[in-house]
Design an enzyme around this catalytic site. Sequence first.
Site, PDB file in Angstrom:
ATOM      1  N   CYS A  38       0.873  -1.179   0.000  1.00 22.89           N
ATOM      2  CA  CYS A  38       0.000   0.000   0.000  1.00 22.89           C
ATOM      3  C   CYS A  38       0.908   1.226   0.000  1.00 22.89           C
ATOM      4  O   CYS A  38       2.123   1.104   0.161  1.00 22.89           O
ATOM      5  CB  CYS A  38      -0.931  -0.017   1.205  1.00 22.89           C
ATOM      6  SG  CYS A  38      -0.082  -0.327   2.757  1.00 22.89           S
ATOM      7  N   TYR A 163       9.222  -4.002  -9.874  1.00 23.57           N
ATOM      8  CA  TYR A 163       7.931  -3.904 -10.561  1.00 23.57           C
ATOM      9  C   TYR A 163       8.222  -3.855 -12.062  1.00 23.57           C
ATOM     10  O   TYR A 163       8.890  -2.935 -12.542  1.00 23.57           O
ATOM     11  CB  TYR A 163       7.198  -2.638 -10.100  1.00 23.57           C
ATOM     12  CG  TYR A 163       5.767  -2.515 -10.596  1.00 23.57           C
ATOM     13  CD1 TYR A 163       5.004  -3.619 -10.935  1.00 23.57           C
ATOM     14  CD2 TYR A 163       5.162  -1.253 -10.689  1.00 23.57           C
ATOM     15  CE1 TYR A 163       3.691  -3.494 -11.362  1.00 23.57           C
ATOM     16  CE2 TYR A 163       3.846  -1.119 -11.117  1.00 23.57           C
ATOM     17  CZ  TYR A 163       3.116  -2.236 -11.446  1.00 23.57           C
ATOM     18  OH  TYR A 163       1.815  -2.110 -11.877  1.00 23.57           O
ATOM     19  N   HIS A 187       2.962  -7.747  -7.942  1.00 29.89           N
ATOM     20  CA  HIS A 187       1.822  -8.140  -8.767  1.00 29.89           C
ATOM     21  C   HIS A 187       2.145  -9.254  -9.777  1.00 29.89           C
ATOM     22  O   HIS A 187       1.754  -9.186 -10.954  1.00 29.89           O
ATOM     23  CB  HIS A 187       1.254  -6.915  -9.505  1.00 29.89           C
ATOM     24  CG  HIS A 187       1.266  -5.636  -8.692  1.00 29.89           C
ATOM     25  ND1 HIS A 187       1.146  -5.615  -7.322  1.00 29.89           N
ATOM     26  CD2 HIS A 187       1.398  -4.333  -9.062  1.00 29.89           C
ATOM     27  CE1 HIS A 187       1.209  -4.356  -6.893  1.00 29.89           C
ATOM     28  NE2 HIS A 187       1.366  -3.568  -7.917  1.00 29.89           N
ATOM     29  N   ASP A 255      -2.865  -2.462  -2.395  1.00 24.69           N
ATOM     30  CA  ASP A 255      -2.404  -1.436  -3.347  1.00 24.69           C
ATOM     31  C   ASP A 255      -3.132  -0.104  -3.149  1.00 24.69           C
ATOM     32  O   ASP A 255      -3.078   0.772  -4.020  1.00 24.69           O
ATOM     33  CB  ASP A 255      -2.523  -1.894  -4.805  1.00 24.69           C
ATOM     34  CG  ASP A 255      -1.756  -0.978  -5.748  1.00 24.69           C
ATOM     35  OD1 ASP A 255      -0.688  -0.477  -5.352  1.00 24.69           O
ATOM     36  OD2 ASP A 255      -2.238  -0.723  -6.871  1.00 24.69           O
TER      37      ASP A 255
HETATM   38  C1  0GY Z   1       1.325   0.141  -7.851  1.00 25.77           C
HETATM   39  C2  0GY Z   1       1.121   0.302  -9.277  1.00 25.77           C
HETATM   40  C3  0GY Z   1       1.375   1.391 -10.029  1.00 25.77           C
HETATM   41  C4  0GY Z   1       2.121   2.541  -9.623  1.00 25.77           C
HETATM   42  C5  0GY Z   1       3.297   2.504  -8.964  1.00 25.77           C
HETATM   43  O1  0GY Z   1       5.191   3.469  -8.056  1.00 25.77           O
HETATM   44  C6  0GY Z   1       4.154   3.664  -8.696  1.00 25.77           C
HETATM   45  O2  0GY Z   1       3.829   4.776  -9.119  1.00 25.77           O
HETATM   46  O3  0GY Z   1       3.764   1.369  -8.529  1.00 25.77           O
HETATM   47  C7  0GY Z   1       0.883   1.366 -11.421  1.00 25.77           C
HETATM   48  O4  0GY Z   1       0.655   2.446 -11.978  1.00 25.77           O
HETATM   49  O5  0GY Z   1       0.707   0.248 -11.977  1.00 25.77           O
HETATM   50  O6  0GY Z   1       1.745  -0.917  -7.395  1.00 25.77           O
HETATM   51  O7  0GY Z   1       1.097   1.080  -7.120  1.00 25.77           O
END
Ligand code: 0GY
Length: 300
Positions: A38, A163, A187, A255
């Site tokens: 989160c 990510y 994810h 999230d």
């Molecule tokens: C998430 C997903 C997103 C954003 C970020 O760091 C971030 O800006 O992770 C996304 O846009 O898919 O996990 O918060």
Amino acid sequence: MTATDDKPQVMDANWLVFHPNPSRPVFTPPPGAVDAHCHVFGPAAEFPYAPERKYTPCDAGKAKLFELRDHLGFSRNVIVQATCHGKDNRALVDALRAAGDLARGVATVGEDISEADLAQMHDAGVRGVRFNFLRRLADFTPHDVLRRIADKVAAFGWHVVVYFEAPDLEELQPLFSSLPTKIIVDHMGRPDVALGVDHPQFQRFVRWMADDEKIWSKVSCPERLSQTGPPYADVEPYSRKIVETFSDRVLWGTDWPHPNLKTHMPDDGHLVDVIPRIAPTAALQMALLVDNPMRLYWAD
Ligand code: 0GY
């Protein structure tokens, strides 16, 4: 509207605000459950967004996050630095200090970070650093820089959170596997759920986790991956496969406040109700929500 840096702090017009009144989940998380993915955003007047950001979120501060934690029946949070705050971890550290032992954090840092700064963040509860490989969100950190940062944080016993999108795994996998820390994948590496769990793309991810025991996965964000929408049944086979195969290396998170969603904002209570479908036994739920995050984030 306030202007606290070179850009006005207005929310992107097409970015949905988090659910104002999430339902109470039917599923009761086990005592001590951790929401392990989160964010806190701002408030911008106190913690301005990064000038290099690719989106401007709505303010979503720590009080709202802690309210949601209690409402959903969770005990703890892992707060993850998002790209809109860049390498300025002040909002994150402020939330961690306010939460005391009820939160841990994942920061974003540059290679110029000092040992003293890392020690201060460790004291606040930070236990990992995050690197973002989504082109729409951030410029990729060069591999040699990433490696130097990973070496620095390994000395603190931290891990690396990554990510990325599924098609990029083939290129990134050797780098990630060569790092000295545990690697936590956000994810599930964003599989394309139209392809099916048996498609080589998702099978590559499963094989990687099978071959390399330091790889962990968050089984989060069905709302981002789904093509059919709530209750996100098309994502379930992917999450369940990862939970059942690697039960001691999985994490779950809301999230919240769900940055960058433009067509559908999930009800956080409904997201919690996905858990018993992807972790169908009490033992799997305990591992996913309590034992794994406690081992990774609260060991010291
Ligand atoms: C998430 C997903 C997103 C954003 C970020 O760091 C971030 O800006 O992770 C996304 O846009 O898919 O996990 O918060």
